[in-house]
Design an enzyme around this catalytic site. Structure first.
Site, PDB file in Angstrom:
ATOM      1  N   ARG B  52       0.840  -1.188   0.000  1.00 49.04           N
ATOM      2  CA  ARG B  52       0.000   0.000   0.000  1.00 49.04           C
ATOM      3  C   ARG B  52       0.878   1.241   0.000  1.00 49.04           C
ATOM      4  O   ARG B  52       1.145   1.819  -0.985  1.00 49.04           O
ATOM      5  CB  ARG B  52      -0.964  -0.051   1.178  1.00 49.04           C
ATOM      6  CG  ARG B  52      -1.964  -1.181   0.937  1.00 49.04           C
ATOM      7  CD  ARG B  52      -3.003  -1.306   2.021  1.00 49.04           C
ATOM      8  NE  ARG B  52      -3.978  -2.320   1.613  1.00 49.04           N
ATOM      9  CZ  ARG B  52      -5.181  -2.469   2.132  1.00 49.04           C
ATOM     10  NH1 ARG B  52      -5.578  -1.689   3.109  1.00 49.04           N
ATOM     11  NH2 ARG B  52      -5.994  -3.403   1.689  1.00 49.04           N
ATOM     12  N   ASP B  54       1.745   4.738   2.546  1.00 46.50           N
ATOM     13  CA  ASP B  54       0.910   5.832   3.067  1.00 46.50           C
ATOM     14  C   ASP B  54       0.968   7.067   2.188  1.00 46.50           C
ATOM     15  O   ASP B  54       1.860   7.228   1.363  1.00 46.50           O
ATOM     16  CB  ASP B  54       1.402   6.232   4.467  1.00 46.50           C
ATOM     17  CG  ASP B  54       1.162   5.124   5.472  1.00 46.50           C
ATOM     18  OD1 ASP B  54       0.269   4.300   5.245  1.00 46.50           O
ATOM     19  OD2 ASP B  54       1.875   5.110   6.504  1.00 46.50           O
ATOM     20  N   TYR B 112      13.498  -0.179   3.197  1.00 46.00           N
ATOM     21  CA  TYR B 112      13.032   1.206   3.287  1.00 46.00           C
ATOM     22  C   TYR B 112      14.167   2.093   3.760  1.00 46.00           C
ATOM     23  O   TYR B 112      15.080   1.639   4.451  1.00 46.00           O
ATOM     24  CB  TYR B 112      11.898   1.327   4.318  1.00 46.00           C
ATOM     25  CG  TYR B 112      10.550   0.868   3.835  1.00 46.00           C
ATOM     26  CD1 TYR B 112       9.704   1.748   3.163  1.00 46.00           C
ATOM     27  CD2 TYR B 112      10.107  -0.426   4.061  1.00 46.00           C
ATOM     28  CE1 TYR B 112       8.450   1.336   2.724  1.00 46.00           C
ATOM     29  CE2 TYR B 112       8.856  -0.847   3.628  1.00 46.00           C
ATOM     30  CZ  TYR B 112       8.028   0.038   2.959  1.00 46.00           C
ATOM     31  OH  TYR B 112       6.788  -0.367   2.523  1.00 46.00           O
ATOM     32  N   ARG B 200       8.095   3.873  10.369  1.00 49.18           N
ATOM     33  CA  ARG B 200       7.899   5.205  10.946  1.00 49.18           C
ATOM     34  C   ARG B 200       7.918   5.157  12.477  1.00 49.18           C
ATOM     35  O   ARG B 200       8.377   6.104  13.129  1.00 49.18           O
ATOM     36  CB  ARG B 200       6.598   5.815  10.413  1.00 49.18           C
ATOM     37  CG  ARG B 200       6.692   6.143   8.913  1.00 49.18           C
ATOM     38  CD  ARG B 200       5.342   6.453   8.288  1.00 49.18           C
ATOM     39  NE  ARG B 200       4.703   7.585   8.940  1.00 49.18           N
ATOM     40  CZ  ARG B 200       3.461   7.977   8.685  1.00 49.18           C
ATOM     41  NH1 ARG B 200       2.730   7.334   7.776  1.00 49.18           N
ATOM     42  NH2 ARG B 200       2.946   9.007   9.314  1.00 49.18           N
TER      43      ARG B 200
END
Lengths: 251, 251
Positions: B52, B54, B112, B200
């Site tokens: 997905r 954000d 990431y 995060r």
């Protein structure tokens, strides 16, 4: 109120601006900067920028001299301006200088860089911030060719015609390089001064050399010719950054 | 027409997009990508994204599997899509894969990165692309602390409550680092999978450690607690980039 003279350094992403200088019907860096300044210290200021800079050109370090009677300390001025400036502009520093200092006329030299994204696929993070050039560039060869710019030369061939200054077309290029990091190619040049569009025409000429349309050792003859039509085209503004501005005390 | 299955990799600046997935009343990467696809190959496609992501999150490499009966060669598809996509998105590559390949379910791991601009003054070139953190960060200490994430752990404490998957909260973190280049601090983490907001919350926890509000060796206890409230806050989306996606054949 006795005046002070302050030297401010700012950085800005130039995509939204038509250069430094205030003009009608187009947004300039100076207009936005002065708008923030007015919020912080009112109307008591006289601002001089270190150079014009074209529409869409960026600055990692742009210098401004500011005469004002306002007594705000340097640190507080920096913090306050950064609150009123848009996110694509920032004040990096401020210090007191002598009253006869002038951001433009006291300048002893500048360094520019020009970024080329040299990859078949564009970089979504460099839109408007680097010139996208598809075909592979031999940066070692271009770096070699660019060494011909170093030294004191008449740069008439590297100045947009309408903007020729009558008197002195000589500039002293101190160093000049073409380097690569992955797909990002950087042209960097330091000189005691630059004619109008000089860096962009240097880059356009190097790209012509890359394309084999100008010989690798062709730059001396172009300088010699003092003829704009012998050099390459003016490379797009989006890749150009004012990197450093040198003043007496830094040298 | 017999279907083919293609694996496309794209990059995008996520500032304008509310994540990958198509949704009502908000612009998504998938919607823009499919719009370009429709221009090139018509309606004969079925697209699957690798995750997905954000709103406001960026991708240096995002993977898409595309089933279509259209026979356009990979190279031409890449060039054509790049002409129809906006400048903040680009297709980097395309290749044929087996029909049972699925961008999401075939994924074996991801990397990431999270960018922090660690400087008193904001960077006008990183607005929306890095989290601006004023106070000096001790990256050596943070890198040391972050090593506690490495290994197979239950990451319940590092998952937003509403999005807990019932079954398996264990993830295998292969490597994890905090490094600095000038004012730019990069947190990088590779794992076999990530829970919702996991990166995060890892970053938010490291910033709490930097502030002395969580001890330098506090991460094992937070993992152990399986309690979201023990970890730091969810760091802002703007600093997050999907860097790499791993599939069987790459490993």
């Amino acid at each position: 109120m006795e005046k002070r003279n302050l030297l401010l350094t700012i950085a800005y992403d130039g995509r939204a601006y038509h250069g430094w200088q205030i003009q009608e019907n187009a947004l300039s860096v100076q207009e936005v900067f002065q708008g923030a300044l007015r919020q912080v210290i009112g109307d008591d200021f006289d601002v001089k920028g270190c150079s014009r800079t074209d529409s869409g050109v960026h600055a990692n370090q742009y210098c401004i001299s500011l005469k004002t009677g306002h007594r705000i300390p340097c640190e507080r001025l920096v913090a306050a301006l950064n609150r009123f400036l848009p996110m694509d502009m920032a004040v990096k520093g401020c210090r007191s200088v002598s009253l006869d200092f002038h951001a433009r006329y006291s300048c002893k030299g500048k360094e520019y860089q020009y970024l080329i994204w040299n990859d078949p696929v564009r970089n979504p993070f460099l839109d408007g911030r680097a010139f996208h050039y598809w075909y592979p560039l031999d940066t070692d060869m271009l770096n070699q060719a660019a060494q011909a710019f170093v030294g004191k030369h008449d740069f008439t061939s590297f100045c947009t015609l309408d903007h020729r200054e009558r008197d002195n077309m000589e500039r002293m290029v101190k160093c000049c390089s073409v380097s690569r990091e992955g797909s990002l190619v950087t042209f960097r040049v330091e000189a005691d001064g630059f004619l109008y569009n000089m860096v962009r025409i240097m880059v356009g000429t190097l790209l012509r050399i890359a394309q084999g349309k100008i010989p690798e050792d062709g730059i001396p003859a172009i300088l010699e010719a003092k003829d704009r039509s012998k050099a390459g085209p003016t490379a797009r503004a989006c890749g150009l950054y004012l990197n450093r501005v040198f003043y007496e005390e830094d040298l």
